[in-house]
Write a protein that holds these residues in place. Sequence first.
Motif, PDB file in Angstrom:
ATOM      1  N   THR A 265      18.303  -6.823  24.367  1.00 30.14           N
ATOM      2  CA  THR A 265      17.228  -5.897  24.004  1.00 30.14           C
ATOM      3  C   THR A 265      16.233  -6.587  23.076  1.00 30.14           C
ATOM      4  O   THR A 265      16.602  -7.531  22.364  1.00 30.14           O
ATOM      5  CB  THR A 265      17.817  -4.654  23.311  1.00 30.14           C
TER       6      THR A 265
ATOM      7  N   GLY B  37      14.174   0.321  27.262  1.00 26.61           N
ATOM      8  CA  GLY B  37      15.320   0.179  26.371  1.00 26.61           C
ATOM      9  C   GLY B  37      16.555  -0.159  27.189  1.00 26.61           C
ATOM     10  O   GLY B  37      16.600   0.132  28.397  1.00 26.61           O
ATOM     11  N   SER B  38      17.573  -0.784  26.548  1.00 23.89           N
ATOM     12  CA  SER B  38      18.793  -1.039  27.328  1.00 23.89           C
ATOM     13  C   SER B  38      19.480   0.268  27.675  1.00 23.89           C
ATOM     14  O   SER B  38      20.272   0.335  28.611  1.00 23.89           O
ATOM     15  CB  SER B  38      19.773  -2.008  26.659  1.00 23.89           C
ATOM     16  N   ASP B  39      19.154   1.326  26.929  1.00 26.95           N
ATOM     17  CA  ASP B  39      19.728   2.637  27.265  1.00 26.95           C
ATOM     18  C   ASP B  39      19.381   3.044  28.703  1.00 26.95           C
ATOM     19  O   ASP B  39      20.210   3.620  29.405  1.00 26.95           O
ATOM     20  CB  ASP B  39      19.218   3.704  26.289  1.00 26.95           C
TER      21      ASP B  39
ATOM     22  N   TYR C 234      23.151  -7.615  19.906  1.00 29.60           N
ATOM     23  CA  TYR C 234      23.086  -8.321  18.616  1.00 29.60           C
ATOM     24  C   TYR C 234      23.282  -9.830  18.755  1.00 29.60           C
ATOM     25  O   TYR C 234      23.552 -10.519  17.776  1.00 29.60           O
ATOM     26  CB  TYR C 234      24.129  -7.716  17.655  1.00 29.60           C
TER      27      TYR C 234
ATOM     28  N   ILE D 101      12.168  -1.885  25.081  1.00 31.72           N
ATOM     29  CA  ILE D 101      12.343  -2.883  26.143  1.00 31.72           C
ATOM     30  C   ILE D 101      13.733  -3.502  26.029  1.00 31.72           C
ATOM     31  O   ILE D 101      14.064  -4.171  25.053  1.00 31.72           O
ATOM     32  CB  ILE D 101      11.247  -3.974  26.099  1.00 31.72           C
ATOM     33  N   GLY D 102      14.537  -3.192  27.031  1.00 31.06           N
ATOM     34  CA  GLY D 102      15.875  -3.775  27.112  1.00 31.06           C
ATOM     35  C   GLY D 102      15.982  -4.511  28.421  1.00 31.06           C
ATOM     36  O   GLY D 102      15.138  -4.324  29.315  1.00 31.06           O
TER      37      GLY D 102
ATOM     38  N   TYR E  97      27.267   4.609  25.934  1.00 26.07           N
ATOM     39  CA  TYR E  97      28.048   4.433  27.167  1.00 26.07           C
ATOM     40  C   TYR E  97      28.668   5.781  27.532  1.00 26.07           C
ATOM     41  O   TYR E  97      28.670   6.195  28.687  1.00 26.07           O
ATOM     42  CB  TYR E  97      29.154   3.379  27.018  1.00 26.07           C
TER      43      TYR E  97
ATOM     44  N   TYR F  74      29.521   1.466  20.941  1.00 25.69           N
ATOM     45  CA  TYR F  74      28.195   2.085  21.007  1.00 25.69           C
ATOM     46  C   TYR F  74      28.252   3.408  21.789  1.00 25.69           C
ATOM     47  O   TYR F  74      28.805   3.459  22.898  1.00 25.69           O
ATOM     48  CB  TYR F  74      27.228   1.095  21.664  1.00 25.69           C
TER      49      TYR F  74
ATOM     50  N   LYS G  82      16.330  -5.368  18.467  1.00 22.46           N
ATOM     51  CA  LYS G  82      17.076  -5.785  17.270  1.00 22.46           C
ATOM     52  C   LYS G  82      16.438  -7.035  16.651  1.00 22.46           C
ATOM     53  O   LYS G  82      15.570  -6.914  15.809  1.00 22.46           O
ATOM     54  CB  LYS G  82      18.551  -6.010  17.619  1.00 22.46           C
TER      55      LYS G  82
ATOM     56  N   CYS H 217      31.035  -4.558  24.335  1.00 23.50           N
ATOM     57  CA  CYS H 217      29.910  -4.727  23.415  1.00 23.50           C
ATOM     58  C   CYS H 217      30.272  -5.854  22.458  1.00 23.50           C
ATOM     59  O   CYS H 217      31.258  -5.753  21.718  1.00 23.50           O
ATOM     60  CB  CYS H 217      29.705  -3.406  22.676  1.00 23.50           C
TER      61      CYS H 217
ATOM     62  N   ASN I  45      29.061  -2.838  18.244  1.00 20.53           N
ATOM     63  CA  ASN I  45      28.569  -1.787  17.366  1.00 20.53           C
ATOM     64  C   ASN I  45      29.620  -0.678  17.415  1.00 20.53           C
ATOM     65  O   ASN I  45      29.932  -0.218  18.518  1.00 20.53           O
ATOM     66  CB  ASN I  45      27.214  -1.280  17.891  1.00 20.53           C
TER      67      ASN I  45
END
Length: 289
Positions: A202, A74-76, A178, A214-215, A104, A101, A205, A146, A150
């Motif tokens: 990512t 994930g991008s996280d 996005y 998966i990011g 962060y 978002y 979305k 971002c 978001n």
Amino acid sequence: MFNLEKLVRSNIRQLQPYTSARDEFSGTEGIFLDANENPFGTYNRYPDPYQTALKSRLAQIKAVPPEQLFLGNGSDEVIDLLLRIFCTPGEDQALIFTPTYGMYEVCAHINDVKLLRLPLLEGFQIDLENALPMLFNPRLKMIFLCSPNNPSGNLLQASDIETLLQHFKGIVVLDEAYVDFSPLPSWSGKTAQYPNLVVLQTLSKAWGLAGLRIGMAIAQAGIIAYLNKVKPPYNISSQNQQTALAALQRTATFREQVSVIASEKNRMEQALTALDFVEKVYPSDANFC
Ligand SMILES: Cc1ncc(COP(=O)(O)O)c(C=O)c1O
């Protein structure tokens, strides 16, 4: 002048990274005894640590060389790794433009990185006048942008992003989760021009693969090398690599779904506008309004 080596935490620069059995031999033929795996079963082998096949497909789709791509759980995960590479806990700082978002802030706090917040202006654009003086703070190592943002849904003005990239000597993370819904192209083609730019994207979305986690980061190869140095060795499972690779062949379905989502979003915007208690529906460049 941007100086990557100076910006990276000294313990990370000096880190002797873990070398996995799959780093030492990447072939598929032979009898493997080097990773203490079980000889039986379908998922008995550790995954490809650098996700070579998946990255080569993504490199085609994103039109960037594979060595400029990093994949995270994930991008996280990428947000967390970037903070760990560039910010010394208890000393360094990062900047966000609010509302934005939430991860962060959470990741910064997990890493004991002080988070500076500047509210977005009317229309949810960057307050450059107040941001510019902050860029000279020597403890400020990262800025998170971002776009589309978001939760506000809008793209940030390109000229503002460019000004921050030009004046800030730290890392500018531009989260484009996005981007595939937005009318403008990605900034991923600008990494040659801006060595401090890290673009996040990512598969969660527009590709509809949030469950696979998966990011990706797209940046100059030097930054990607540090991400590879600090990541957990097998951060994307074999099954997720394979499933994502198969999904990335279905580009016609992808385009069709993005277009259905765009028209459903327009329908939602109209329906919300028609409600008498709704004062304003802000324009959105994302998949939500
Ligand atoms: C701006 C932004 N970045 C990243 C993410 C999370 O991405 P991933 O699923 O790749 O961790 C989200 C999810 O809501 C998001 O809104």
